[in-house]
Write an enzyme that holds these catalytic residues in place. Structure first.
Site, PDB file in Angstrom:
ATOM      1  N   LYS A   1     -16.251 -33.562  -3.782  1.00  0.00           N
ATOM      2  CA  LYS A   1     -16.615 -34.851  -4.392  1.00  0.00           C
ATOM      3  C   LYS A   1     -17.530 -34.610  -5.599  1.00  0.00           C
ATOM      4  O   LYS A   1     -18.415 -33.752  -5.546  1.00  0.00           O
ATOM      5  CB  LYS A   1     -17.332 -35.712  -3.352  1.00  0.00           C
ATOM      6  CG  LYS A   1     -17.653 -37.130  -3.797  1.00  0.00           C
ATOM      7  CD  LYS A   1     -18.311 -37.917  -2.651  1.00  0.00           C
ATOM      8  CE  LYS A   1     -18.615 -39.354  -3.009  1.00  0.00           C
ATOM      9  NZ  LYS A   1     -19.275 -40.084  -1.891  1.00  0.00           N
TER      10      LYS A   1
ATOM     11  N   SER B   1     -17.015 -44.498  -0.625  1.00  0.00           N
ATOM     12  CA  SER B   1     -16.977 -44.067  -1.997  1.00  0.00           C
ATOM     13  C   SER B   1     -16.261 -42.726  -2.215  1.00  0.00           C
ATOM     14  O   SER B   1     -15.943 -42.388  -3.361  1.00  0.00           O
ATOM     15  CB  SER B   1     -18.407 -43.957  -2.534  1.00  0.00           C
ATOM     16  OG  SER B   1     -19.114 -42.948  -1.850  1.00  0.00           O
TER      17      SER B   1
ATOM     18  N   SER C   1     -19.055 -43.650   3.663  1.00  0.00           N
ATOM     19  CA  SER C   1     -18.204 -43.169   2.565  1.00  0.00           C
ATOM     20  C   SER C   1     -17.322 -41.971   2.876  1.00  0.00           C
ATOM     21  O   SER C   1     -16.457 -41.636   2.068  1.00  0.00           O
ATOM     22  CB  SER C   1     -19.058 -42.829   1.359  1.00  0.00           C
ATOM     23  OG  SER C   1     -19.372 -44.017   0.679  1.00  0.00           O
TER      24      SER C   1
END
Ligand code: GLN
Length: 450
Positions: free
Chosen positions: A52, A127, A151
């Site tokens: 990420k 997210s 997330s």
């Protein structure tokens, strides 16, 4: 690595999961690893992994999905990234995300909207939506995500992968750009429980550079997996608040079927209550925004990233850089976070939220007197359409209703794919809550149900 890069080339135009791809560099690294040969000290030898874009990694941009960090290339690796590299993994790309991890759909990225590989008109969750989509689209074998209020688990549920949020303190946060420091944890999104166990064994452990990482031994998580036997005699608590009104019938049906399968494998079901669930959203959004407003104060146009060149003096430069660099949702949260921390409002909001957080923690302590594991849906709905919710922040915040209490309590949780909805054909995630630092038992139970 070559196969994954080819897969990225064919699928990326449809799903937009990645913000950068390290094509040549990862091929070179794979060749070097190949020349060295397999090595028992490198359990992820040659495994292509995506990270990420909130995690610092040398030689790659680390944007956090924000214009303010558009050209930022960190001079060091996050500890979790360094550990992946030491274990022989090949970092092939950085995953798209909601700006500074604020969101539940990945529509808040400043650069692009990631689409769900199961249905490209829908969101992948957020997210860590890029991490969920890249694993689901078979672009890599595992991805790292971060989870402040759900997330990792939400995109895992929406994309049909396994997503594990470790206990607070299990994985070092050094080199993760902080959102809510008392809530954030790094964890894997993978195709299987065993893969999640393998990755966790690599990234977990104490780190002197993160004083909140706990100095406790890291078990070999994969070795503890033993299939359905792990469910014998396990008391599964079903919180009333998670199984009732407001949950989509398809989601309920798939989760219910998974619990029935656990019972057939020897588990026992216990009715429990997490009575403060109704307060979790308000509590979380006060604490997370307060911490975010403080953490994001460092982006001032001086030290990193974007700087407005037209400003006449310093304060003006701060204002212009932050106004241009931060997106709407991030600005909303900085304003609310600053408000709840300001004198005169602190007692009414922040202190009150900290007190309710204790009550939420106590709910879990009391529940675990009656059960070993807690199960419920990861999210009340399956993946929703792109553009469907993004203009309505409050509805978006409600997507986190089942995931955020876990972060407030610091406990580990996992989202397990439990089939596809009967009518929509979209993946459904069953959320399993474990006990503090007992990721081994949580993974074993999930493996038993897989
Ligand atoms: N959706 C939640 C938020 O926007 C959770 C995000 C996260 O876990 N990073 O804050």
């Amino acid at each position: 690595t070559r196969a994954c890069l080819a897969r990225i080339e064919t699928t990326e135009p449809k799903i937009d999961a990645l913000l950068s791809v390290q094509g040549e560099a990862s091929l070179a690294r794979a060749r070097a690893l190949d020349a060295e040969g397999p090595d028992a000290r490198k359990p992820l030898w040659g495994v292509p992994v995506v990270v990420k874009d909130v995690l610092c990694a040398t030689n790659t941009p680390t944007t956090c999905g924000s214009k303010i960090l558009e050209n930022f290339v960190p001079p060091y690796d996050a500890t979790a990234v360094a550990k992946l590299k030491d274990a022989g993994a090949v970092i092939i790309g950085k995953a798209n995300m909601d700006e500074f991890a604020m969101g539940s759909s990945t529509e808040n990225s400043a650069f692009k909207v990631t689409r769900n590989p199961w249905d490209v008109s829908r969101v992948p969750g957020g997210s860590s939506g890029g991490s969920g989509a890249t694993v689901a689209a078979r672009q890599c074998f595992a991805a790292l995500g971060t989870d402040t209020g759900g997330s990792i688990r939400l995109p895992a549920a929406f994309c049909g992968c396994v997503g594990l949020k470790p206990s607070y303190g299990r994985v070092s946060r050094f080199g993760m750009v902080a959102y809510g420091s008392s809530l954030d944890q790094i964890g894997p999104l993978t195709r299987s429980v065993e893969d999640a166990a393998q990755v966790l064994s690599v990234i977990a452990g104490h780190d002197p550079r993160d004083s909140t990482s706990v100095d406790a031994p890291v078990p070999g998580y994969a070795a503890a997996l033993k299939g359905p036997d792990a469910l014998k005699g396990v008391r599964i608590g079903l919180p009333r608040e998670f199984w009732g009104a407001g949950v989509n019938p398809e989601v309920l049906a798939s989760c219910r079927a998974a619990v029935d399968a656990a019972v057939s494998a020897g588990a026992e079901v216990v009715d429990i209550s997490l009575p403060h669930t109704d307060y979790a959203i308000a509590t979380y959004y006060i604490i997370a925004m307060a911490e975010a407003s403080s953490n994001l104060a460092r982006f001032d146009g001086v030290r990193y990233g974007l700087r407005d060149k037209d400003a006449s003096e310093l304060i003006d430069m701060y204002k212009r850089s932050r106004t241009r660099g931060f997106g709407d949702e991030v600005q909303r949260r900085i304003i609310i976070g600053t408000y709840v921390l300001s004198s005169g409002y602190y007692d009414a909001y922040y202190r009150k939220a900290a007190q309710v957080r204790r009550l939420i923690r106590r709910d879990f302590e009391q529940a675990y007197e009656k059960c070993d594991l807690i199960c419920g849906p990861t999210c009340p709905t399956p993946a929703f359409p792109i553009g469907g919710v993004v203009d309505d922040p409050l509805t978006m915040y409600l997507m986190d209703i089942f995931t955020i209490s876990l972060n407030l309590a610091g406990l580990p949780g996992l989202s397990l794919p439990v089939g596809l909805g009967k009518d929509t054909g979209l993946p459904v995630g069953l959320q399993m809550f474990g006990q503090y630092f007992k990721e081994d038992r949580l993974l074993a139970a999930a493996h038993g149900l897989e």
